[in-house]
Every structure is written in C-alpha cells, then in structure tokens.
Scaffold this motif. Structure first.
Motif, short mmCIF file in Angstrom:
data_model
loop_
_atom_site.label_atom_id
_atom_site.label_comp_id
_atom_site.label_asym_id
_atom_site.label_seq_id
_atom_site.Cartn_x
_atom_site.Cartn_y
_atom_site.Cartn_z
N MET A 1 113.86 -68.94 -30.53
CA MET A 1 112.50 -68.51 -30.74
C MET A 1 112.08 -68.75 -32.20
O MET A 1 110.98 -69.21 -32.44
N VAL A 2 112.98 -68.42 -33.12
CA VAL A 2 112.66 -68.61 -34.54
C VAL A 2 112.35 -70.08 -34.82
O VAL A 2 111.36 -70.40 -35.46
N MET A 3 113.18 -70.98 -34.30
CA MET A 3 112.97 -72.39 -34.57
C MET A 3 111.71 -72.92 -33.89
O MET A 3 111.04 -73.79 -34.44
N ALA A 4 111.37 -72.40 -32.74
CA ALA A 4 110.13 -72.82 -32.07
C ALA A 4 108.92 -72.43 -32.93
O ALA A 4 108.00 -73.23 -33.10
N ILE A 12 107.41 -68.41 -42.85
CA ILE A 12 108.55 -67.51 -42.73
C ILE A 12 108.08 -66.06 -42.62
O ILE A 12 108.58 -65.30 -41.78
N ALA A 13 107.11 -65.66 -43.43
CA ALA A 13 106.63 -64.28 -43.40
C ALA A 13 106.04 -63.92 -42.04
O ALA A 13 106.24 -62.81 -41.53
N ASP A 14 105.34 -64.87 -41.42
CA ASP A 14 104.76 -64.62 -40.11
C ASP A 14 105.85 -64.55 -39.03
O ASP A 14 105.76 -63.74 -38.11
N SER A 22 114.76 -59.95 -40.58
CA SER A 22 114.65 -59.98 -42.03
C SER A 22 114.46 -61.41 -42.52
O SER A 22 114.75 -62.38 -41.81
N ARG A 23 113.98 -61.53 -43.75
CA ARG A 23 113.79 -62.85 -44.35
C ARG A 23 115.12 -63.60 -44.41
O ARG A 23 115.17 -64.79 -44.10
N SER A 24 116.19 -62.92 -44.79
CA SER A 24 117.47 -63.61 -44.90
C SER A 24 117.96 -64.12 -43.55
O SER A 24 118.53 -65.20 -43.45
N THR A 25 117.70 -63.37 -42.48
CA THR A 25 118.11 -63.81 -41.15
C THR A 25 117.31 -65.03 -40.73
O THR A 25 117.88 -66.01 -40.23
N VAL A 26 116.01 -65.01 -40.93
CA VAL A 26 115.17 -66.15 -40.57
C VAL A 26 115.59 -67.38 -41.38
O VAL A 26 115.75 -68.48 -40.83
N ASN A 27 115.79 -67.21 -42.67
CA ASN A 27 116.20 -68.33 -43.52
C ASN A 27 117.55 -68.89 -43.08
O ASN A 27 117.76 -70.10 -43.07
N ARG A 28 118.48 -68.02 -42.71
CA ARG A 28 119.80 -68.46 -42.27
C ARG A 28 119.70 -69.27 -40.97
O ARG A 28 120.33 -70.31 -40.82
#
Length: 42
Positions: A1-4, A12-14, A22-28
C-alpha cells in the motif's frame, strides 16, 4: 500500500497520515523497495 501511494506521487507526510505509519517506517519501506528494484534491473 505504501509503495502504491508513493508511486502515485503522494508525499511522505500524506502517506504517513493515510497509513498511520511513522516517517521512519515509510522511508524504510521506500528505500527497501528501491534497492530491490535496482538489484533486479542490474
């Protein structure tokens, strides 16, 4: 879902707000996906 969401151009914030991650999870997730893609291409 994140990559979609990321591939559709969402910031990233959205993504953080929509997924409650969290931001770190999305970035990872994005970093791991991109490094796998580079490995497949190479």
């Amino acid at each position: 879902m994140v990559m979609a969401l990321y591939d559709s151009g969402m910031k990233i914030a959205d993504i953080m707000r929509n997924t409650e991650l969290s931001r770190s999870t999305v970035n990872r997730i994005v970093k791991n996906y991109n490094s796998r893609a580079e490995t497949i291409i190479a």
